[in-house]
Write a protein that holds these residues in place. Structure first.
Motif, PDB file in Angstrom:
ATOM      1  N   VAL A  97       0.850  -1.198   0.000  1.00  0.00           N
ATOM      2  CA  VAL A  97       0.000   0.000   0.000  1.00  0.00           C
ATOM      3  C   VAL A  97       0.879   1.239   0.000  1.00  0.00           C
ATOM      4  O   VAL A  97       0.670   2.176  -0.774  1.00  0.00           O
ATOM      5  CB  VAL A  97      -0.959   0.004   1.214  1.00  0.00           C
ATOM      6  N   LEU A  98       1.892   1.256   0.853  1.00  0.00           N
ATOM      7  CA  LEU A  98       2.788   2.416   0.918  1.00  0.00           C
ATOM      8  C   LEU A  98       3.608   2.553  -0.362  1.00  0.00           C
ATOM      9  O   LEU A  98       3.773   3.657  -0.889  1.00  0.00           O
ATOM     10  CB  LEU A  98       3.701   2.307   2.138  1.00  0.00           C
ATOM     11  N   ARG A  99       4.115   1.446  -0.868  1.00  0.00           N
ATOM     12  CA  ARG A  99       4.937   1.465  -2.084  1.00  0.00           C
ATOM     13  C   ARG A  99       4.128   1.971  -3.280  1.00  0.00           C
ATOM     14  O   ARG A  99       4.644   2.692  -4.129  1.00  0.00           O
ATOM     15  CB  ARG A  99       5.473   0.068  -2.371  1.00  0.00           C
ATOM     16  N   SER A 100       2.865   1.609  -3.332  1.00  0.00           N
ATOM     17  CA  SER A 100       2.036   1.971  -4.489  1.00  0.00           C
ATOM     18  C   SER A 100       1.338   3.320  -4.330  1.00  0.00           C
ATOM     19  O   SER A 100       0.604   3.748  -5.216  1.00  0.00           O
ATOM     20  CB  SER A 100       1.008   0.872  -4.761  1.00  0.00           C
ATOM     21  N   THR A 101       1.568   3.981  -3.207  1.00  0.00           N
ATOM     22  CA  THR A 101       1.001   5.310  -2.981  1.00  0.00           C
ATOM     23  C   THR A 101       2.123   6.315  -3.170  1.00  0.00           C
ATOM     24  O   THR A 101       3.116   6.280  -2.455  1.00  0.00           O
ATOM     25  CB  THR A 101       0.436   5.419  -1.543  1.00  0.00           C
TER      26      THR A 101
ATOM     27  N   CYS B 180      -1.329  12.277   7.280  1.00  0.00           N
ATOM     28  CA  CYS B 180      -0.380  11.657   6.358  1.00  0.00           C
ATOM     29  C   CYS B 180      -0.307  10.166   6.652  1.00  0.00           C
ATOM     30  O   CYS B 180       0.067   9.771   7.758  1.00  0.00           O
ATOM     31  CB  CYS B 180       0.989  12.298   6.530  1.00  0.00           C
ATOM     32  N   ARG B 181      -0.661   9.352   5.683  1.00  0.00           N
ATOM     33  CA  ARG B 181      -0.643   7.896   5.886  1.00  0.00           C
ATOM     34  C   ARG B 181       0.755   7.396   6.223  1.00  0.00           C
ATOM     35  O   ARG B 181       0.921   6.450   6.966  1.00  0.00           O
ATOM     36  CB  ARG B 181      -1.251   7.161   4.701  1.00  0.00           C
ATOM     37  N   PHE B 182       1.785   8.060   5.697  1.00  0.00           N
ATOM     38  CA  PHE B 182       3.157   7.627   5.926  1.00  0.00           C
ATOM     39  C   PHE B 182       3.597   7.922   7.361  1.00  0.00           C
ATOM     40  O   PHE B 182       4.165   7.062   8.034  1.00  0.00           O
ATOM     41  CB  PHE B 182       4.099   8.283   4.907  1.00  0.00           C
ATOM     42  N   THR B 183       3.343   9.125   7.826  1.00  0.00           N
ATOM     43  CA  THR B 183       3.703   9.470   9.198  1.00  0.00           C
ATOM     44  C   THR B 183       2.904   8.637  10.187  1.00  0.00           C
ATOM     45  O   THR B 183       3.447   8.143  11.179  1.00  0.00           O
ATOM     46  CB  THR B 183       3.491  10.975   9.447  1.00  0.00           C
ATOM     47  N   ALA B 184       1.620   8.457   9.921  1.00  0.00           N
ATOM     48  CA  ALA B 184       0.780   7.650  10.815  1.00  0.00           C
ATOM     49  C   ALA B 184       1.307   6.218  10.904  1.00  0.00           C
ATOM     50  O   ALA B 184       1.377   5.637  11.995  1.00  0.00           O
ATOM     51  CB  ALA B 184      -0.664   7.659  10.328  1.00  0.00           C
ATOM     52  N   ALA B 185       1.695   5.654   9.776  1.00  0.00           N
ATOM     53  CA  ALA B 185       2.236   4.289   9.776  1.00  0.00           C
ATOM     54  C   ALA B 185       3.564   4.237  10.517  1.00  0.00           C
ATOM     55  O   ALA B 185       3.821   3.311  11.297  1.00  0.00           O
ATOM     56  CB  ALA B 185       2.400   3.777   8.343  1.00  0.00           C
TER      57      ALA B 185
ATOM     58  N   LEU C 249       3.806   1.685  13.787  1.00  0.00           N
ATOM     59  CA  LEU C 249       4.559   0.429  13.664  1.00  0.00           C
ATOM     60  C   LEU C 249       5.775   0.460  14.584  1.00  0.00           C
ATOM     61  O   LEU C 249       6.831   0.973  14.232  1.00  0.00           O
ATOM     62  CB  LEU C 249       4.961   0.204  12.200  1.00  0.00           C
ATOM     63  N   ALA C 250       5.600  -0.108  15.769  1.00  0.00           N
ATOM     64  CA  ALA C 250       6.632  -0.036  16.804  1.00  0.00           C
ATOM     65  C   ALA C 250       7.873  -0.868  16.470  1.00  0.00           C
ATOM     66  O   ALA C 250       8.970  -0.541  16.914  1.00  0.00           O
ATOM     67  CB  ALA C 250       6.057  -0.482  18.143  1.00  0.00           C
ATOM     68  N   ASP C 251       7.709  -1.920  15.700  1.00  0.00           N
ATOM     69  CA  ASP C 251       8.838  -2.791  15.366  1.00  0.00           C
ATOM     70  C   ASP C 251       9.776  -2.056  14.411  1.00  0.00           C
ATOM     71  O   ASP C 251       9.418  -1.786  13.259  1.00  0.00           O
ATOM     72  CB  ASP C 251       8.326  -4.081  14.728  1.00  0.00           C
ATOM     73  N   PRO C 252      10.992  -1.702  14.850  1.00  0.00           N
ATOM     74  CA  PRO C 252      11.903  -0.966  13.969  1.00  0.00           C
ATOM     75  C   PRO C 252      12.316  -1.773  12.732  1.00  0.00           C
ATOM     76  O   PRO C 252      12.787  -1.208  11.756  1.00  0.00           O
ATOM     77  CB  PRO C 252      13.116  -0.663  14.853  1.00  0.00           C
ATOM     78  N   GLY C 253      12.124  -3.080  12.776  1.00  0.00           N
ATOM     79  CA  GLY C 253      12.478  -3.911  11.633  1.00  0.00           C
ATOM     80  C   GLY C 253      11.337  -4.109  10.649  1.00  0.00           C
ATOM     81  O   GLY C 253      11.494  -4.823   9.654  1.00  0.00           O
ATOM     82  N   HIS C 254      10.183  -3.499  10.906  1.00  0.00           N
ATOM     83  CA  HIS C 254       9.048  -3.659   9.986  1.00  0.00           C
ATOM     84  C   HIS C 254       9.441  -3.109   8.614  1.00  0.00           C
ATOM     85  O   HIS C 254       9.976  -2.005   8.509  1.00  0.00           O
ATOM     86  CB  HIS C 254       7.818  -2.925  10.513  1.00  0.00           C
ATOM     87  N   PRO C 255       9.189  -3.868   7.556  1.00  0.00           N
ATOM     88  CA  PRO C 255       9.617  -3.428   6.213  1.00  0.00           C
ATOM     89  C   PRO C 255       8.929  -2.152   5.729  1.00  0.00           C
ATOM     90  O   PRO C 255       9.428  -1.501   4.803  1.00  0.00           O
ATOM     91  CB  PRO C 255       9.275  -4.623   5.322  1.00  0.00           C
ATOM     92  N   ALA C 256       7.845  -1.757   6.356  1.00  0.00           N
ATOM     93  CA  ALA C 256       7.157  -0.529   5.930  1.00  0.00           C
ATOM     94  C   ALA C 256       7.997   0.709   6.214  1.00  0.00           C
ATOM     95  O   ALA C 256       7.883   1.718   5.512  1.00  0.00           O
ATOM     96  CB  ALA C 256       5.807  -0.410   6.623  1.00  0.00           C
ATOM     97  N   HIS C 257       8.860   0.648   7.227  1.00  0.00           N
ATOM     98  CA  HIS C 257       9.656   1.828   7.572  1.00  0.00           C
ATOM     99  C   HIS C 257      10.519   2.292   6.399  1.00  0.00           C
ATOM    100  O   HIS C 257      10.683   3.500   6.200  1.00  0.00           O
ATOM    101  CB  HIS C 257      10.517   1.549   8.808  1.00  0.00           C
ATOM    102  N   GLN C 258      11.048   1.376   5.633  1.00  0.00           N
ATOM    103  CA  GLN C 258      11.872   1.772   4.485  1.00  0.00           C
ATOM    104  C   GLN C 258      11.030   2.492   3.429  1.00  0.00           C
ATOM    105  O   GLN C 258      11.482   3.475   2.840  1.00  0.00           O
ATOM    106  CB  GLN C 258      12.574   0.562   3.863  1.00  0.00           C
ATOM    107  N   GLU C 259       9.819   2.034   3.200  1.00  0.00           N
ATOM    108  CA  GLU C 259       8.938   2.705   2.229  1.00  0.00           C
ATOM    109  C   GLU C 259       8.600   4.115   2.697  1.00  0.00           C
ATOM    110  O   GLU C 259       8.544   5.049   1.894  1.00  0.00           O
ATOM    111  CB  GLU C 259       7.652   1.895   2.013  1.00  0.00           C
ATOM    112  N   ILE C 260       8.389   4.258   3.987  1.00  0.00           N
ATOM    113  CA  ILE C 260       8.051   5.568   4.555  1.00  0.00           C
ATOM    114  C   ILE C 260       9.226   6.523   4.389  1.00  0.00           C
ATOM    115  O   ILE C 260       9.067   7.660   3.930  1.00  0.00           O
ATOM    116  CB  ILE C 260       7.663   5.408   6.039  1.00  0.00           C
ATOM    117  N   ARG C 261      10.403   6.057   4.711  1.00  0.00           N
ATOM    118  CA  ARG C 261      11.593   6.909   4.597  1.00  0.00           C
ATOM    119  C   ARG C 261      11.865   7.271   3.137  1.00  0.00           C
ATOM    120  O   ARG C 261      12.290   8.393   2.836  1.00  0.00           O
ATOM    121  CB  ARG C 261      12.785   6.227   5.240  1.00  0.00           C
TER     122      ARG C 261
END
Length: 193
Positions: free
Chosen positions: A62-66, A106-111, A115-127
């Motif tokens: 979702v993040l990658r495609s937004t 902002c969906r990115f900041t909210a995510a 997402l408390a897990d620093p290893g969650h792969p979504a963090h890279q998409e957000i950054r």
């Protein structure tokens, strides 16, 4: 006279999952339940795992495609060629967006915050999304002849993030217009002490 048959095709399970997750994670956050996503998408749980490996993979996609930068770029392009006007147009558009009753931040900041897990792969998409916004502003400031486009771009990103946060809690204060005035100060820097 020949009979005309119009055939409409329903999007496949992958696309329906993405759209349901895009809608629900924006309005309810990334912790929305899998069952709600499956129900809105009208797909079986198996489809989630086949296409995305699970909910984490779906959130990443979702993040990658937004592409939030596409909206900023389109706003800038509609404002013409003059770099100053292009940057300020972003804040005018943010005022329109953040005062809309459908605005949920902002969906990115909210995510990132949820997402408390620093290893969650979504963090890279957000950054990556935030970095691309920085690059967009740095490019405009360079065209504008700004004496320090890197610092200026960082300042503009901070303003945008602040507008998006304040737009959730205080939209009636029109934070984008306050930020626009600060953006003008950033644009007016001439490098002299």
């Amino acid at each position: 006279m020949p009979r005309i048959v119009i055939v409409t095709t329903r999007p496949g399970p992958r696309d329906r999952l993405l759209q349901a997750a895009r809608d629900l994670t924006y309005t309810q956050g990334v912790h929305v339940g899998v069952d709600a996503i499956l129900k809105q998408a009208d797909v079986a749980r198996r489809s989630l795992y086949q296409h995305f490996g699970g909910k984490d993979g779906l959130i990443v996609e979702v993040l990658r495609s937004t592409d939030p930068v596409a909206r900023y770029r389109a706003t800038m392009d509609a404002a013409g060629e003059e770099p100053r006007a292009r940057v300020l147009a972003v804040f005018d558009e943010l005022d329109r967006v953040t005062t809309s009753p459908d605005f949920h931040g902002c969906r990115f900041t909210a995510a990132e915050l949820a997402l408390a897990d620093p290893g969650h792969p979504a963090h890279q998409e957000i950054r990556t999304a935030k970095w691309r916004l920085y690059e967009l502003f740095a490019g405009e400031l360079t065209r504008h002849g700004h004496p320090d486009p890197d610092t200026g771009a960082n300042q503009l990103v901070v303003l945008v993030d602040g507008v998006l946060a304040q737009g959730v809690t205080r939209p009636e204060a029109h934070p984008a217009l306050a930020a626009r005035a600060l953006a003008e100060m950033i644009l007016d820097q001439d490098g002299r002490p």
